[in-house]
Design a protein around this motif. Structure first.
Motif, short mmCIF file in Angstrom:
data_model
loop_
_atom_site.label_atom_id
_atom_site.label_comp_id
_atom_site.label_asym_id
_atom_site.label_seq_id
_atom_site.Cartn_x
_atom_site.Cartn_y
_atom_site.Cartn_z
N UNK A 56 99.08 19.80 30.40
CA UNK A 56 99.31 20.57 28.94
C UNK A 56 99.96 21.96 29.39
N UNK A 57 100.66 22.66 28.78
CA UNK A 57 101.27 23.85 29.00
C UNK A 57 100.27 25.04 28.42
N UNK A 58 99.51 25.80 29.13
CA UNK A 58 98.62 26.81 28.60
C UNK A 58 99.20 28.04 27.88
N UNK A 59 98.23 28.74 27.38
CA UNK A 59 98.89 29.98 26.57
C UNK A 59 99.61 31.14 27.46
N UNK A 60 99.34 31.05 28.68
CA UNK A 60 100.14 32.09 29.63
C UNK A 60 101.19 31.44 30.12
N UNK A 61 101.46 30.24 29.87
CA UNK A 61 102.85 29.43 30.24
C UNK A 61 102.57 28.88 31.59
N UNK A 62 101.23 28.82 32.14
CA UNK A 62 101.16 27.92 33.08
C UNK A 62 101.07 26.52 32.68
N UNK B 12 84.74 20.19 26.96
CA UNK B 12 85.42 21.37 26.30
C UNK B 12 85.69 22.45 27.20
N UNK B 13 86.61 23.07 27.06
CA UNK B 13 86.76 24.57 27.94
C UNK B 13 87.25 25.62 27.00
N UNK B 14 86.67 26.72 27.15
CA UNK B 14 87.00 27.76 26.19
C UNK B 14 87.88 28.82 27.04
N UNK B 15 88.12 28.61 28.35
CA UNK B 15 89.02 29.69 29.13
C UNK B 15 90.03 29.17 29.81
N UNK B 16 90.83 27.91 29.11
CA UNK B 16 92.18 27.52 29.56
C UNK B 16 92.00 26.77 30.95
N UNK C 191 84.21 24.19 32.31
CA UNK C 191 84.04 23.01 31.34
C UNK C 191 82.66 22.85 31.00
N UNK C 192 82.52 22.29 29.80
CA UNK C 192 81.20 21.99 29.35
C UNK C 192 80.44 20.73 30.26
N UNK C 193 79.28 20.54 30.03
CA UNK C 193 78.75 19.45 30.57
C UNK C 193 79.31 18.15 29.68
N UNK C 194 79.12 16.88 30.04
CA UNK C 194 79.50 15.74 29.35
C UNK C 194 78.93 15.70 27.84
N UNK C 195 79.86 15.33 26.75
CA UNK C 195 79.48 15.26 25.70
C UNK C 195 79.85 13.84 25.02
N UNK C 196 78.76 12.97 24.73
CA UNK C 196 78.92 11.67 24.73
C UNK C 196 79.63 11.26 23.42
N UNK D 162 91.65 26.64 19.45
CA UNK D 162 92.04 27.02 20.72
C UNK D 162 91.44 26.49 22.06
N UNK D 163 90.46 25.88 22.04
CA UNK D 163 89.89 25.39 23.23
C UNK D 163 90.52 24.34 23.48
N UNK D 164 90.34 23.77 24.91
CA UNK D 164 90.76 22.54 25.39
C UNK D 164 89.79 21.30 25.19
N UNK D 165 90.23 20.13 25.08
CA UNK D 165 89.20 19.15 24.89
C UNK D 165 89.78 17.91 26.02
N UNK D 166 88.89 17.41 26.84
CA UNK D 166 89.09 16.38 27.62
C UNK D 166 88.42 15.12 27.50
N UNK D 167 89.00 14.28 27.47
CA UNK D 167 88.17 12.83 26.83
C UNK D 167 88.64 11.84 28.10
N UNK D 168 87.52 11.10 28.27
CA UNK D 168 87.81 10.07 29.22
C UNK D 168 86.51 8.78 28.96
N UNK D 169 87.09 7.77 29.70
CA UNK D 169 85.96 6.69 29.57
C UNK D 169 84.90 6.79 30.79
N UNK D 170 83.73 6.42 30.50
CA UNK D 170 82.61 6.59 31.53
C UNK D 170 82.45 5.21 31.76
N UNK D 171 82.37 4.79 33.16
CA UNK D 171 82.14 3.37 33.74
C UNK D 171 81.04 3.25 34.44
#
Length: 372
Positions: free
Chosen positions: A229-235, A311-315, A319-324, A292-301
Motif C-alpha cells: 500500500x502507498x503511505x500518506x508520505x508517499x512511501x 491495526x497500526x495508527x502510525x503508518x 502494530x496492535x496485538x492479534x485481534x481474533x 486512517x489506520x492500517x489494518x492487516x488481516x491474515x489466516x492463523x494456522x
C-alpha cells in the motif's frame, strides 16, 4: 487477546460443497465497487492428506468467480471468463500431478501476448489479476485485465521473466500514476526453490516492465506473497509472508514489513508486524480504514485456528496485538485472505476455511468492524 464481538462481525459462506476443496483467494483477487464485490478462487476435490493440504491431485483446480451485490452478505457463482493457458489449472501446478500441470504446455509466444493498449491504474473500473503456473524454478506468470467488473477478462498478457529462475505472480499492484505502477511479485530463488519478493515497474500502462529491486535479502526459507500500500508520505509499505526452511515441528512463520522511499528501487526492513502466523505461514492483506489506520488481516494456522487482524495508527511502524476475527477453524488448512473496505467502513475479508481435517475446504467471508 481482543476478540471482535459477535454483534460486530458476520460470517457467511461464499462457496461450499461436500467433498470439494475450494481455496486460496489470496492467489487471485477481491475487488469492490460500492456494494458490488467479485472474488476469484479455485475449486478442486478432497483427497489424501499431504503435509498441509488434503486435496485430490488427480483432478485440476479450476478457477471460479463469485459475485456479491450487497457488500458480501450473499454471493452468486459465475464462470471465470478467461483463457487459462496450458491446462484447466490456474495458479496451482503444485497441487496437481505432472500430467495436469500447465507449465510444460505453455508456449509463451503463442499463449501470452503483449498488452496492446496501456492500462489506467487510476481508473477503478480497470482491474488487473496476476496469475502463474507454479512456485519453483521455471514458473511462468502473466496477467488479465477487466473493464466491466470481471464479467469478461482480456489476456493472458505477458509479464516477462526478468532473467530470474521462475516468476510466481499473485496480484499486488501499487499505482504511482495513470500509466505508472509497481508490481510486487515472488520469484524462485537461485536454487529453484520458493521464493523471494521482488519489485518491477511499468511506466507505459503494463506494456513493458523493468526490474527495480529485490525486497529484502534472499531468505533461508521463503519470503513470498507481498501485500502493499502507498503511505500518506508517499512511501510504499510492503508486507511479506515469511517462513524458515524447516518443514518439521520447529518450523516458524511470520510477516515482515518493508518500506521504500524511492518508488521501489530500494527497501528497508522496519519490523515484524506479526511474529507468528502459525504452521507454514499465511499471507497478509493490508488496507486503510476510514479513520486512517492500517489494518492487516491474515489466516492463523495454529490452534485455535482461524482469522486474525492487527491495526497500526502510525503508518505501519508499530502494530496492535492479534485481534481474533474468528477462531472456530478445524485445522491449519485455511486462510489466504483478500480484504476490501466497504463504503460503510466495515472490512470484507474472503478466505478459505474448514471445520475439520475430514471435511471439505470452502470459501468463507467475514464482514466486521474495526472501529475503536
Amino acid at each position: 487477546m481482543p476478540v471482535i464481538t459477535s454483534d460486530a462481525i458476520k460470517n457467511v459462506e461464499v462457496y461450499r460443497k461436500p467433498d470439494e476443496f475450494a481455496a486460496w483467494p489470496a492467489n487471485y483477487g477481491l475487488w469492490l465497487w460500492g456494494d458490488e464485490a467479485v472474488t476469484i478462487f479455485v475449486q478442486g476435490f478432497r483427497g489424501e492428506a499431504e503435509n498441509l493440504h488434503a486435496r485430490d491431485k488427480t483432478r485440476p483446480f479450476i478457477p471460479v468467480q463469485a459475485r456479491s451485490m450487497d457488500g458480501g452478505e450473499t454471493w452468486t457463482i459465475e464462470r471465470f471468463n478467461a483463457f487459462v493457458p496450458g491446462s484447466q489449472t490456474l495458479s496451482g501446478d503444485e497441487h496437481v500431478l505432472p500430467e495436469l500441470e500447465a507449465q510444460p504446455r505453455i508456449d509463451i509466444e503463442r499463449d501470452l501476448r503483449p498488452l496492446d493498449q496501456p492500462l489506467d491504474f487510476t481508473d477503478p473500473e480497470t482491474i488487473v489479476m496476476c496469475a502463474r503456473t507454479g512456485l519453483l524454478g521455471g514458473a511462468i506468470s502473466w496477467f488479465y485485465v477487466s473493464n466491466d467488473r470481471a464479467r469478461t477478462w482480456r489476456g493472458p498478457y505477458r509479464l516477462g521473466d526478468f532473467d530470474l529462475p521462475g516468476i510466481s505472480a499473485r496480484t499486488d499492484i501499487v499505482p504511482l500514476g495513470k500509466h505508472d505502477a509497481l508490481f510486487l511479485l515472488s520469484a524462485a530463488k537461485p536454487n529453484g526453490k520458493e521464493g523471494q519478493v521482488f519489485c518491477v515497474r511499468t511506466r507505459d500502462g503494463g506494456k513493458s516492465f523493468s526490474f527495480e529491486s529485490f525486497v529484502g535479502e534472499e531468505p533461508e526459507g521463503f519470503a513470498i506473497m507481498p501485500a502493499s500500500i502507498r503511505l500518506k508520505d508517499g512511501k510504499v509499505l510492503t508486507l511479506v509472508r515469511c517462513s524458515t526452511a524447516s518443514r518439521g515441528p520447529d518450523r516458524k512463520a511470520w510477516i515482515e514489513a518493508y518500506t521504500s522511499g524511492d518508488e521501489g528501487k530500494s527497501w528497508e526492513l522496519i519490523g515484524r508486524p506479526v511474529p507468528n502466523t502459525g504452521y507454514a505461514g499465511n499471507p497478509p492483506t493490508i488496507n486503510r480504514l476510514k479513520d486512517g489506520r492500517l489494518a492487516l488481516v491474515f489466516g492463523y494456522r495454529d490452534a485455535p485456528y482461524g482469522l486474525r487482524a492487527r491495526v497500526s495508527s502510525d503508518e505501519g511502524k508499530t502494530w496492535s496485538e492479534d485481534i481474533i476475527i474468528r477462531d472456530d477453524g478445524g485445522m491449519s488448512d485455511l486462510g489466504y485472505p483478500r480484504t476490501v473496505v466497504r463504503p460503510d467502513g466495515k472490512l470484507l475479508s474472503v478466505y478459505y476455511y474448514n471445520y475439520g481435517s475430514d471435511q471439505e475446504r470452502f470459501i468463507g467471508a467475514s464482514i466486521f468492524d474495526m472501529a475503536g
